[in-house]
Scaffold this motif. Structure first.
Motif, PDB file in Angstrom:
ATOM      1  N   GLY A   1      -7.623 -14.610   6.991  1.00  0.00           N
ATOM      2  CA  GLY A   1      -8.778 -14.062   7.698  1.00  0.00           C
ATOM      3  C   GLY A   1      -8.479 -12.807   8.492  1.00  0.00           C
ATOM      4  N   LEU A   2      -7.689 -11.914   7.917  1.00  0.00           N
ATOM      5  CA  LEU A   2      -7.279 -10.711   8.640  1.00  0.00           C
ATOM      6  C   LEU A   2      -8.122  -9.507   8.237  1.00  0.00           C
ATOM      7  CD1 LEU A   2      -3.420 -11.110   8.221  1.00  0.00           C
ATOM      8  CD2 LEU A   2      -4.867 -11.999  10.061  1.00  0.00           C
ATOM      9  N   LYS A   3      -8.203  -8.551   9.152  1.00  0.00           N
ATOM     10  CA  LYS A   3      -8.858  -7.279   8.864  1.00  0.00           C
ATOM     11  C   LYS A   3      -7.766  -6.281   8.492  1.00  0.00           C
ATOM     12  CE  LYS A   3     -12.827  -8.160  11.818  1.00  0.00           C
ATOM     13  NZ  LYS A   3     -13.758  -8.247  10.692  1.00  0.00           N
ATOM     14  N   ALA A   4      -7.751  -5.901   7.207  1.00  0.00           N
ATOM     15  CA  ALA A   4      -6.634  -5.145   6.653  1.00  0.00           C
ATOM     16  C   ALA A   4      -6.420  -3.790   7.313  1.00  0.00           C
ATOM     17  CB  ALA A   4      -6.831  -4.950   5.144  1.00  0.00           C
ATOM     18  N   MET A   5      -7.501  -3.141   7.768  1.00  0.00           N
ATOM     19  CA  MET A   5      -7.397  -1.795   8.323  1.00  0.00           C
ATOM     20  C   MET A   5      -7.216  -1.798   9.837  1.00  0.00           C
ATOM     21  SD  MET A   5      -7.205  -0.140   5.659  1.00  0.00           S
ATOM     22  CE  MET A   5      -7.062   1.470   6.457  1.00  0.00           C
TER      23      MET A   5
ATOM     24  N   ASP B   1       2.068  -2.545  15.692  1.00  0.00           N
ATOM     25  CA  ASP B   1       1.300  -1.355  15.318  1.00  0.00           C
ATOM     26  C   ASP B   1       1.120  -1.202  13.810  1.00  0.00           C
ATOM     27  OD1 ASP B   1       1.029  -0.596  18.011  1.00  0.00           O
ATOM     28  OD2 ASP B   1       2.997   0.396  17.992  1.00  0.00           O
ATOM     29  N   ARG B   2       1.621  -2.133  13.031  1.00  0.00           N
ATOM     30  CA  ARG B   2       1.484  -2.080  11.575  1.00  0.00           C
ATOM     31  C   ARG B   2       0.091  -2.533  11.165  1.00  0.00           C
ATOM     32  NH1 ARG B   2       6.172  -3.400   8.503  1.00  0.00           N
ATOM     33  NH2 ARG B   2       4.722  -3.970   6.831  1.00  0.00           N
ATOM     34  N   LEU B   3      -0.487  -1.871  10.150  1.00  0.00           N
ATOM     35  CA  LEU B   3      -1.760  -2.323   9.606  1.00  0.00           C
ATOM     36  C   LEU B   3      -1.561  -3.673   8.928  1.00  0.00           C
ATOM     37  CD1 LEU B   3      -3.277   0.906   8.003  1.00  0.00           C
ATOM     38  CD2 LEU B   3      -3.810  -0.118  10.223  1.00  0.00           C
ATOM     39  N   ALA B   4      -2.499  -4.569   9.155  1.00  0.00           N
ATOM     40  CA  ALA B   4      -2.375  -5.913   8.590  1.00  0.00           C
ATOM     41  C   ALA B   4      -2.292  -5.878   7.070  1.00  0.00           C
ATOM     42  CB  ALA B   4      -3.545  -6.784   9.041  1.00  0.00           C
ATOM     43  N   GLY B   5      -2.984  -4.916   6.466  1.00  0.00           N
ATOM     44  CA  GLY B   5      -2.987  -4.822   5.014  1.00  0.00           C
ATOM     45  C   GLY B   5      -1.652  -4.447   4.411  1.00  0.00           C
ATOM     46  N   THR B   6      -0.725  -3.957   5.221  1.00  0.00           N
ATOM     47  CA  THR B   6       0.596  -3.553   4.724  1.00  0.00           C
ATOM     48  C   THR B   6       1.650  -4.623   4.921  1.00  0.00           C
ATOM     49  OG1 THR B   6       1.336  -2.540   6.813  1.00  0.00           O
ATOM     50  CG2 THR B   6       0.015  -1.162   5.328  1.00  0.00           C
ATOM     51  N   LEU B   7       1.284  -5.744   5.489  1.00  0.00           N
ATOM     52  CA  LEU B   7       2.248  -6.809   5.767  1.00  0.00           C
ATOM     53  C   LEU B   7       2.582  -7.601   4.511  1.00  0.00           C
ATOM     54  CD1 LEU B   7       0.724  -8.256   9.063  1.00  0.00           C
ATOM     55  CD2 LEU B   7       2.531  -6.530   8.868  1.00  0.00           C
ATOM     56  N   SER B   8       3.736  -8.219   4.507  1.00  0.00           N
ATOM     57  CA  SER B   8       4.090  -9.158   3.434  1.00  0.00           C
ATOM     58  C   SER B   8       3.258 -10.426   3.586  1.00  0.00           C
ATOM     59  CB  SER B   8       5.573  -9.507   3.504  1.00  0.00           C
ATOM     60  OG  SER B   8       5.840 -10.317   4.654  1.00  0.00           O
TER      61      SER B   8
ATOM     62  N   ARG C   1       2.019 -15.434   9.428  1.00  0.00           N
ATOM     63  CA  ARG C   1       2.378 -15.550  10.849  1.00  0.00           C
ATOM     64  C   ARG C   1       1.280 -14.970  11.732  1.00  0.00           C
ATOM     65  NH1 ARG C   1       7.049 -12.591  12.276  1.00  0.00           N
ATOM     66  NH2 ARG C   1       7.526 -11.888  10.171  1.00  0.00           N
ATOM     67  N   LEU C   2       0.704 -13.857  11.310  1.00  0.00           N
ATOM     68  CA  LEU C   2      -0.386 -13.266  12.086  1.00  0.00           C
ATOM     69  C   LEU C   2      -1.602 -14.177  12.082  1.00  0.00           C
ATOM     70  CD1 LEU C   2      -1.770 -11.043  13.671  1.00  0.00           C
ATOM     71  CD2 LEU C   2      -2.105  -9.790  11.511  1.00  0.00           C
TER      72      LEU C   2
END
Length: 209
Positions: free
Chosen positions: A74-78, A111-118, A124-125
């Motif tokens: 349920g994350l907002k990628a941007m 500070d990383r965009l959620a859409g760039t996470l593994s 974890r987020l």
């Protein structure tokens, strides 16, 4: 009592899957749902969380006490990691996201965009959102999916702290989280039988409190 479930019957896709499910979940307690694939674990969790009505029975919990974590993160990628947590903190009115960042080792990723996470970082987020809800009853559907061994241990640590602080947890998981407080509820004995509650007859027959 944090959560009280009485004689619950539930359906998936209009077909009854479980009936007669009853349990109590007290402060400081964890209850783990077990059963074969398709038995109805996810459907039961969604029903307890108030996302779908039961066919029969009651789910009783305090108002705004349940936080639900599903398969989807349920994350907002941007939005960044921190911005995602601030969004949910604002929704729940809890404010401070620092404990959530620290609790799930997300400070280096703030500070990383959620859409760039593994996949594991996203998980974890997604789980860190539980810490910003301020809600005592965690309803968790396979919370350790995509987590490596270290992250599973981190989640178990956060869960133990939640229980020690008077919270409770209802979850479906195949992973042994090392929780001395955990009890097991096998769902196979509660499979719906022919002639049980029919979804078409009384779709909204159950109730929430």
């Amino acid at each position: 009592m944090s959560l009280h479930v009485t004689d619950l019957a539930i359906a998936r896709g209009g077909l009854p899957v479980l009936e007669g499910v009853s349990f109590d979940l007290a402060a400081g307690q964890a209850l783990v749902l077990r059963g074969p694939n398709g038995v109805g674990k996810t459907t039961l969790l969604r029903t307890v969380a108030g996302l779908q009505p039961p066919l029969a029975g009651r789910v009783e919990a305090g108002e705004e006490t349940i936080a639900y974590a599903a398969h989807s993160d349920g994350l907002k990628a941007m939005l960044s990691v921190a911005e995602n947590l601030r969004f949910w903190a604002d929704i729940f009115g809890t404010g401070d996201i620092a404990p959530a960042l620290a609790g799930f080792d997300l400070e280096p990723l703030a500070d990383r965009l959620a859409g760039t996470l593994s996949a594991g970082q996203k998980r974890r987020l997604g789980l860190a959102r539980l810490l910003v809800t301020g809600r005592p009853v965690w309803v968790l559907d396979e919370p350790t999916v995509s987590l490596d061994t270290a992250s599973v241990a981190l989640f178990a640590q956060r869960l133990r702290a939640h229980l020690a602080g008077g919270g409770s947890a209802l979850m479906a998981t195949h992973i042994d989280l090392g929780l001395a407080e955990a009890e097991i509820l096998e769902l196979a004995p509660f499979r719906a039988v022919p002639g049980g509650p029919a979804a078409g007859d009384d779709l909204f027959g159950g109730s929430f409190a």
